[in-house]
Write an enzyme that holds these catalytic residues in place. Structure first.
Site, PDB file in Angstrom:
ATOM      1  CB  CYS A 138      -0.933  -0.024   1.205  1.00 35.20           C
ATOM      2  SG  CYS A 138      -0.120  -0.544   2.725  1.00 35.20           S
ATOM      3  CG  HIS A 252      -1.035   3.983   4.701  1.00 34.04           C
ATOM      4  ND1 HIS A 252      -1.676   3.523   5.813  1.00 34.04           N
ATOM      5  CD2 HIS A 252      -0.399   2.900   4.150  1.00 34.04           C
ATOM      6  CE1 HIS A 252      -1.460   2.214   5.938  1.00 34.04           C
ATOM      7  NE2 HIS A 252      -0.701   1.814   4.942  1.00 34.04           N
TER       8      HIS A 252
END
Ligand code: A2P
Length: 346
Positions: A138, A252
């Site tokens: 990711c 994130h």
């Protein structure tokens, strides 16, 4: 614009999701539905713990089956969203049964027989094979979405990253732990961490993957460095990274210093990123409004802002960026479904 690949081969595929009950699996179901993916059928697979559960798809309840060796008979496309060990054991069985696998674990990401693909960045590596396609880490995806357009236009010399990673990267149990430990903290109750090692409420800590005692880098950092180099097609690219888990549920954020081949004005960087597919510039200096997990959550785009010269590089070649992206969407499920879409016959 994405180029038209020559390997399109699936038409109304029978789809299976391995790890359907998890944080990424749940988003895979949602992405297939929301994007109108032309699956002829969907089979949900998870561990024996989930036997008897049902989950919804296109308004219908679907049973969750226990993953077994014969789970892939008749399946054309298997989306894996479980752990590395499950992928190593079952992806070859899915391929042997005739399915294409798109795997979200780290099992195949550095295997040169398995393309490691972000459609907006390196679609050309998606050479057709009835094998395994790896969905990148990711943090590597979110980083490359912001950096690749700059690399293409200005040339890339070096990357330095500091990450602020959400609970979702450690799966549904870590997300539940963030909520439960926060609730316990606010109510003055003790909470013993279970999914993660350290107190999560009102705290942050170095990424929970194992640390290599020699190098001092943890597993996440090692993955991000290796995968970023592979995706950007630059095996010697100097990349440094510090990965940190923060008490955010599912998006994130990353602070990035990008050293380019020559000094480039921030306005030209902004213009380049504004044209990049899958990227949204959020860079309002007057309002002090920049990328935030709260605004990246639920979004397919990667948000990029804080675009300025990195004054820490005396050569003047480095630009500083701050980016945020939904770990479960572009960082995982959405990217996997976008890869799958590239395999469809037009
Ligand atoms: P289950 O819910 O039955 O445990 P997350 O990353 O959010 O923790 O999700 C992991 C996913 O992988 C879940 O769907 C989980 O199923 C599934 N999973 C974990 N181990 C196995 C296994 N050995 N076989 C099949 N599915 C597994």
């Amino acid at each position: 614009m994405l180029t038209q690949p020559s390997y399109r081969s699936l038409r109304n595929p029978a789809v299976a999701i391995v790890g359907a009950t998890g944080a990424v699996g749940t988003e895979l179901i949602r992405c297939l539905e929301e994007r109108g993916f032309p699956a002829s059928s969907l089979k949900l697979l998870a561990s024996a713990r989930s036997a008897g559960k049902t989950m919804g798809f296109r308004g219908q309840p679907l049973p969750v089956h226990t993953l077994a060796e014969d789970s892939f008979a008749g399946i054309d496309l298997a989306l894996f969203a479980a752990d590395t060990e499950t992928a190593l054991t079952y992806a070859p069985l899915a391929v042997a049964a005739g399915a294409v696998v798109i795997d979200n674990s780290s099992a195949y990401r550095l295997d040169l027989d398995c393309p490691l693909v972000i459609p907006e960045v390196n679609l050309e590596t998606l050479a057709w094979s009835r094998g395994v396609i790896a969905n990148p880490n990711c943090t590597a995806i979110i980083t490359c979405m912001a950096v690749a357009p700059l690399q293409r236009r200005f040339g890339l010399r070096r990357l330095q990253l500091s990450t602020y990673q959400a609970a979702s990267g450690a799966g549904a149990p870590a997300m539940a732990e963030l909520l439960a430990s926060t609730e316990a903290y606010l109510n003055g109750r003790a909470y013993t961490p279970q999914a993660l090692k350290h107190r999560y409420a009102f705290n942050l800590f170095s990424h929970d993957t194992d640390i290599d005692l020699q190098s001092g880098y943890n597993g996440e950092e090692t993955k991000v460095m290796a995968e970023t180099r592979r995706i950007l097609g630059s095996s010697n690219l100097p990349v440094g990274v510090t990965c940190v888990r923060v008490p955010v549920l599912r998006a994130h954020a990353i602070s990035i210093s990008v050293e380019l081949d020559a000094p480039v004005a921030p306005a030209a960087i902004r213009e380049c990123l504004a044209e990049a597919p899958g990227v949204r510039v959020v860079d309002d200096r007057e309002a002090n409004h920049f990328p935030m997990p709260a605004e990246a959550e639920g979004q397919g785009d990667v948000l990029v802002g804080r675009i300025r010269r990195d004054l820490g590089d005396p050569s003047g070649r480095s630009v500083a960026l701050f980016v945020a992206g939904d770990q479960l969407l572009k960082g995982a499920a959405l990217n996997a479904v976008q890869i799958a879409e590239q395999l469809l016959i037009a």
